[in-house]
Design a protein around this motif. Structure first.
Motif, PDB file in Angstrom:
ATOM      1  N   TYR A  24       9.254  -0.217   5.146  1.00 48.56           N
ATOM      2  CA  TYR A  24      10.299   0.554   4.460  1.00 48.56           C
ATOM      3  C   TYR A  24      10.701   1.760   5.316  1.00 48.56           C
ATOM      4  O   TYR A  24       9.970   2.131   6.244  1.00 48.56           O
TER       5      TYR A  24
ATOM      6  N   ILE B  55      12.706   2.541  -2.480  1.00 49.17           N
ATOM      7  CA  ILE B  55      11.751   1.626  -1.867  1.00 49.17           C
ATOM      8  C   ILE B  55      10.534   1.335  -2.740  1.00 49.17           C
ATOM      9  O   ILE B  55       9.730   0.458  -2.382  1.00 49.17           O
ATOM     10  N   CYS B  56      10.346   2.049  -3.831  1.00 49.71           N
ATOM     11  CA  CYS B  56       9.147   1.865  -4.688  1.00 49.71           C
ATOM     12  C   CYS B  56       7.900   2.224  -3.893  1.00 49.71           C
ATOM     13  O   CYS B  56       7.689   3.413  -3.623  1.00 49.71           O
ATOM     14  N   ALA B  57       7.088   1.262  -3.498  1.00 55.04           N
ATOM     15  CA  ALA B  57       6.019   1.448  -2.505  1.00 55.04           C
ATOM     16  C   ALA B  57       4.936   2.433  -2.900  1.00 55.04           C
ATOM     17  O   ALA B  57       4.185   2.895  -2.048  1.00 55.04           O
ATOM     18  N   GLU B  58       4.863   2.805  -4.196  1.00 56.44           N
ATOM     19  CA  GLU B  58       3.868   3.790  -4.643  1.00 56.44           C
ATOM     20  C   GLU B  58       4.031   5.106  -3.862  1.00 56.44           C
ATOM     21  O   GLU B  58       3.086   5.867  -3.707  1.00 56.44           O
TER      22      GLU B  58
ATOM     23  N   ASN C  34      15.664  -2.448  -3.544  1.00 59.39           N
ATOM     24  CA  ASN C  34      14.300  -2.972  -3.669  1.00 59.39           C
ATOM     25  C   ASN C  34      14.029  -3.367  -5.112  1.00 59.39           C
ATOM     26  O   ASN C  34      14.012  -2.508  -6.000  1.00 59.39           O
ATOM     27  N   GLU C  35      13.832  -4.684  -5.311  1.00 64.94           N
ATOM     28  CA  GLU C  35      13.544  -5.185  -6.677  1.00 64.94           C
ATOM     29  C   GLU C  35      14.506  -4.551  -7.695  1.00 64.94           C
ATOM     30  O   GLU C  35      14.091  -4.062  -8.760  1.00 64.94           O
TER      31      GLU C  35
ATOM     32  N   GLU D 156       7.001 -10.322  -0.433  1.00 59.78           N
ATOM     33  CA  GLU D 156       5.826  -9.488  -0.715  1.00 59.78           C
ATOM     34  C   GLU D 156       4.748 -10.370  -1.330  1.00 59.78           C
ATOM     35  O   GLU D 156       4.693 -10.560  -2.548  1.00 59.78           O
TER      36      GLU D 156
ATOM     37  N   TYR E 143       1.096 -10.430  -2.233  1.00 63.72           N
ATOM     38  CA  TYR E 143       0.146  -9.333  -2.390  1.00 63.72           C
ATOM     39  C   TYR E 143      -1.256  -9.743  -1.943  1.00 63.72           C
ATOM     40  O   TYR E 143      -1.881 -10.611  -2.537  1.00 63.72           O
TER      41      TYR E 143
ATOM     42  N   TRP F  65      -4.075  -4.766  -4.025  1.00 62.37           N
ATOM     43  CA  TRP F  65      -3.235  -4.069  -4.994  1.00 62.37           C
ATOM     44  C   TRP F  65      -3.510  -2.575  -4.911  1.00 62.37           C
ATOM     45  O   TRP F  65      -4.497  -2.151  -4.270  1.00 62.37           O
ATOM     46  N   LEU F  66      -2.677  -1.807  -5.570  1.00 61.50           N
ATOM     47  CA  LEU F  66      -2.755  -0.344  -5.519  1.00 61.50           C
ATOM     48  C   LEU F  66      -3.827   0.194  -6.468  1.00 61.50           C
ATOM     49  O   LEU F  66      -4.305  -0.519  -7.351  1.00 61.50           O
TER      50      LEU F  66
ATOM     51  N   TYR G 107      -4.984   3.574  -9.031  1.00 61.98           N
ATOM     52  CA  TYR G 107      -4.572   4.773  -9.771  1.00 61.98           C
ATOM     53  C   TYR G 107      -5.796   5.668  -9.937  1.00 61.98           C
ATOM     54  O   TYR G 107      -6.920   5.163 -10.122  1.00 61.98           O
TER      55      TYR G 107
ATOM     56  N   TYR H 249       2.009  -8.281   1.773  1.00 57.94           N
ATOM     57  CA  TYR H 249       2.087  -6.879   1.365  1.00 57.94           C
ATOM     58  C   TYR H 249       0.766  -6.457   0.765  1.00 57.94           C
ATOM     59  O   TYR H 249       0.374  -6.990  -0.288  1.00 57.94           O
TER      60      TYR H 249
ATOM     61  N   ASP I  96       2.935   5.581 -11.521  1.00 57.55           N
ATOM     62  CA  ASP I  96       3.499   4.599 -12.455  1.00 57.55           C
ATOM     63  C   ASP I  96       3.311   5.123 -13.869  1.00 57.55           C
ATOM     64  O   ASP I  96       2.588   6.096 -14.097  1.00 57.55           O
TER      65      ASP I  96
ATOM     66  N   TYR J 233      -5.511  -0.647  -0.321  1.00 58.72           N
ATOM     67  CA  TYR J 233      -4.865  -1.838  -0.906  1.00 58.72           C
ATOM     68  C   TYR J 233      -5.737  -3.085  -0.808  1.00 58.72           C
ATOM     69  O   TYR J 233      -5.279  -4.202  -1.028  1.00 58.72           O
TER      70      TYR J 233
ATOM     71  N   PHE K  97       8.034   3.730  -9.878  1.00 52.39           N
ATOM     72  CA  PHE K  97       8.413   2.408 -10.378  1.00 52.39           C
ATOM     73  C   PHE K  97       8.743   2.464 -11.848  1.00 52.39           C
ATOM     74  O   PHE K  97       8.064   3.167 -12.603  1.00 52.39           O
TER      75      PHE K  97
HETATM   76  C1  NDJ Z   1       2.358  -1.657 -11.499  1.00 54.42           C
HETATM   77  C2  NDJ Z   1       3.760  -1.827 -11.058  1.00 54.42           C
HETATM   78  C3  NDJ Z   1       3.932  -1.482  -9.588  1.00 54.42           C
HETATM   79  C4  NDJ Z   1       5.317  -1.851  -9.157  1.00 54.42           C
HETATM   80  N1  NDJ Z   1       5.310  -2.284  -7.763  1.00 54.42           N
HETATM   81  C5  NDJ Z   1       5.309  -3.545  -7.360  1.00 54.42           C
HETATM   82  S1  NDJ Z   1       5.284  -4.748  -8.337  1.00 54.42           S
HETATM   83  N2  NDJ Z   1       5.468  -3.810  -6.019  1.00 54.42           N
HETATM   84  C6  NDJ Z   1       6.733  -4.333  -5.527  1.00 54.42           C
HETATM   85  C7  NDJ Z   1       7.430  -3.232  -4.751  1.00 54.42           C
HETATM   86  O1  NDJ Z   1       8.590  -3.775  -4.129  1.00 54.42           O
HETATM   87  C8  NDJ Z   1       6.531  -2.654  -3.683  1.00 54.42           C
HETATM   88  O2  NDJ Z   1       7.204  -1.574  -3.085  1.00 54.42           O
HETATM   89  C9  NDJ Z   1       5.198  -2.185  -4.294  1.00 54.42           C
HETATM   90  O3  NDJ Z   1       5.443  -1.145  -5.206  1.00 54.42           O
HETATM   91  C10 NDJ Z   1       4.532  -3.361  -5.018  1.00 54.42           C
HETATM   92  C11 NDJ Z   1       3.181  -2.990  -5.582  1.00 54.42           C
HETATM   93  O4  NDJ Z   1       2.368  -2.512  -4.539  1.00 54.42           O
END
Ligand code: NDJ
Length: 652
Positions: free
Chosen positions: A81, A124-127, A185-186, A264, A266, A269-270, A272, A302, A317, A331, A483
């Motif tokens: 991104y 870009i979302c991406a946390e 993005n999404e 993407e 996965y 995962w992220l 919190y 991703y 989030d 991740y 997000f």
């Molecule tokens: C818990 C919902 C998180 C939303 N993000 C999602 S589905 N994702 C898709 C998003 O495009 C990417 O930037 C990242 O954010 C990835 C999660 O790592």
């Protein structure tokens, strides 16, 4: 392959540049072959096996190392991104220097023989903080982000007219390594579903990048309806537990021909703060990849290397309550946060080797790790003692408290101050209506720490004070929603607090430049005014320490500390929240440290409570999955929106 550093070219030179580049670039091309459901690179069948790595989560000096490891893993492409807020800190002010030098990263990818899939957003979302959108957009409080709102589009156009022409020479057919570019993005996951906005973006990208570059969209299966657009190649994203057959069949409704693409996939995962560490099993991840490659799909994993949310850059989030993302963006990715190949990487490399040639030779071994300590930190002073250094321009006055955006502070901390105009001689309820603490508030009366209020979690304290007592509230921005937010995530005291039955007014707001103060090498403890015997509340601690040998990567461990921010040699390492978990260490890249006896300096801003022994350690391994010390459960009492005190359930 990489062109020289591109100039800043006005778009009117585009046709001439295109001609020159075409002459120079020969017949380079990257296109969709709809007849055979595949990509063609320079006319030959091509399938990308890609991985996501975010340059903005890795110190620049480590980019080459990470990209080399990705290439040696068998990838032929890297996806990343471009966070708008990382490059335009203020309207019209641009930063492409140091770890923000996107073009140097493009060049490093080229040196690693990796093609590039670029995702410039604007969202870009991406946390990542506010999903990459700059917080200064919220200085227009009624702006409608990610829509055709003229104020939003004006800012987007201005940013992309700076960024996209600089990327033009880096397009593959112009001699660069960018083979495709994602629009938004999404978008299908966003409530607005504004086709005018997407059409505007598509038109802008075409105008500034020409008509040859492959533009695409990415959505989860549920987002394809609002996220896809005629003229943009449609791709999906899903993880190992999802039904690939069903999702690809749905994708075929939007792209009946052309290669199947998961943009993407996965690998992990992220995390919190306050939730358990997320992992995805090697077997599930490798099985899913193998099945996709067998279908001939192109896949981006991703993340392939997650890195770190240094500074205040993490996003958040909202799942019933506000959930900030942790500092580590490990991740559970194939390359760990410290850049080490994991068993998951080797398993994926084996799968890839079944389908395409991978570079010969071994992966580099894990980097050397260093242990050090324990080190004892000394008290520099409570934060209030440095107010004149932290806010040299003085406070902003207002009858009601102002948000971070209104005082033009994007991230970090703002101190809110008022003086009691009456005495409260008994412990009296203190709270902020409408969940108006965004996000955490550290409350002091006459400099004495009273406790914490937290968005969604902790809504009341009980205070006493005499008339004229100073009420200080340090507000911490824990990162903006990245997000699914249906409204803009303003920060600060969004409502005037109430003490007893009275609304508190006449506020002073101090936007705090903490990073500037900490970068100042002058020993803080010589600058402080007060010498509290028992520090209470937000307090600076620090020490210096030598590394006698060569040193190595290491993991800062803060046993007994509660929550705060860390700087090493002036670099903002990120947030720690030992008491909340699951992350209990912070990754310290070796290049941040001085070795061979030179002194390093570490500074903590502890926001709550200091351990009896103010010590820290550097470990040779991370702790990212500590069982949660406590599960905070607050029940909102119906009458006052106030929550009861936490029921602390032992997590052990
Ligand atoms: C818990 C919902 C998180 C939303 N993000 C999602 S589905 N994702 C898709 C998003 O495009 C990417 O930037 C990242 O954010 C990835 C999660 O790592």
């Amino acid at each position: 392959m990489a062109p020289k550093k591109p100039l800043c070219l006005p778009a009117l030179l585009l046709p001439l540049l295109t001609l020159l580049l075409r002459l120079g670039a020969g017949t380079r091309s990257f296109v969709v072959d709809r007849e055979n459901d595949r990509f063609l690179l320079d006319g030959a069948p091509f399938r990308y096996v890609s991985g996501s790595l975010h340059y903005f989560r890795v110190p620049r000096v480590l980019w080459a190392d990470r990209l080399f490891k990705m290439r040696m893993s068998g990838l032929n492409t890297v996806q990343f991104y471009v966070p708008w807020n990382y490059h335009e800190p203020e309207p019209g002010v641009y930063n492409f220097n140091g770890s923000r030098d996107l073009f140097a990263f493009l060049n490093e990818a080229s040196v690693a023989n990796l093609l590039v899939i670029l995702r410039p957003g604007p969202y870009i979302c991406a946390e990542w903080d506010m999903g990459g959108l700059p917080a200064w957009l919220l200085q227009k409080p009624d702006i409608h982000l990610r829509t055709s709102d003229p104020d939003f589009l004006a800012a987007v156009d201005s940013w992309f007219k700076v960024l996209l022409p600089r990327l033009y020479p880096w397009l593959y057919h112009n001699g660069g390594n960018i083979i495709s570019i994602q629009v938004e993005n999404e978008y299908g996951s966003y409530r607005a579903c504004d086709f005018g906005y997407m059409r505007h973006l598509a038109g802008l990208f075409r105008a500034l990048l020409g008509d040859r570059i492959l533009l695409f969209t990415t959505d989860g299966p549920e987002g394809l309806k609002c996220g896809s657009l005629q003229g943009l190649y449609t791709t999906v994203d899903f993880g190992p537990a999802d039904n690939m057959t069903k999702i690809f069949a749905l994708l075929r409704k939007y792209e009946p021909r052309g290669p199947l693409v998961n943009s993407e996939y996965y690998t992990g995962w992220l995390d919190y703060w306050g939730q358990n560490h997320s992992t995805r099993s090697i077997s599930a991840v490798t099985t899913g990849l193998e099945n996709m490659l067998r279908l001939g799909a192109s896949v981006n994993m991703y993340m392939f290397h997650g890195g770190t949310n240094f500074g205040y850059w993490n996003g958040a989030d909202e799942k019933g309550r506000f959930l900030p993302i942790t500092t580590s963006y490990d991740y559970d990715a194939p390359i760990s946060e410290a850049g080490d190949p994991t068993p998951k990487l080797f398993a994926l490399r084996n799968v890839i080797s079944e389908f395409q040639e991978i570079p010969l030779g071994p992966l580099p071994p894990p980097s050397p790790k260093m242990m050090l300590g324990p080190l004892t930190l000394h008290l520099d002073g409570d934060l209030l003692a440095f107010l004149d250094f932290l806010c040299p321009q003085g406070p902003i006055r207002s009858i009601l408290p102002l948000s971070f955006e209104a005082v033009k502070q994007d991230r970090g901390f703002v101190l809110y101050r008022t003086y009691l105009t009456y005495t409260v001689s008994e412990p009296t309820q203190f709270w902020v209506p409408n969940n108006g603490v965004h996000d955490r508030a550290y409350v002091m009366v006459d400099g004495v720490f009273q406790g914490v209020l937290e968005r969604n979690m902790k809504h009341q304290l009980f205070l006493m004070g005499t008339v004229g007592a100073k009420l200080d509230i340090l507000l911490e921005n824990m990162g903006r929603l990245s997000f699914g937010s249906n409204s803009s995530d303003f920060k600060g005291l969004l409502e005037p607090p109430i003490l007893g039955q009275r609304v508190l007014t006449q506020w002073l707001m101090f936007p705090l430049k903490v990073d500037k103060l900490v970068k100042w090498w002058f020993p803080l403890q010589l600058m402080k005014r007060s010498h509290p015997q028992v520090p209470s509340g937000p307090t600076f601690y620090s020490t210096t320490f030598p590394i006698l040998g060569e040193g190595g990567d290491t993991f800062l461990f803060l046993p007994g500390w509660t929550k705060g921010q860390v700087w090493i040699n002036g670099f903002n390492l990120g947030r720690y929240w030992t008491k909340r978990g699951p992350q209990e260490t912070l990754y310290v890249p070796r290049p941040l440290l001085f070795s061979r006896g030179a002194l390093n300096k570490i500074t903590l801003l502890e926001l709550e409570n200091v351990p009896p022994q103010p010590q820290i350690q550097f470990l040779d391994r991370p702790i990212l999955n500590s069982t949660l010390h406590k599960t905070y459960i607050y029940s909102l009492s119906p009458d006052t929106q106030s929550a009861s005190e936490p029921m602390e359930l032992s997590g052990h």
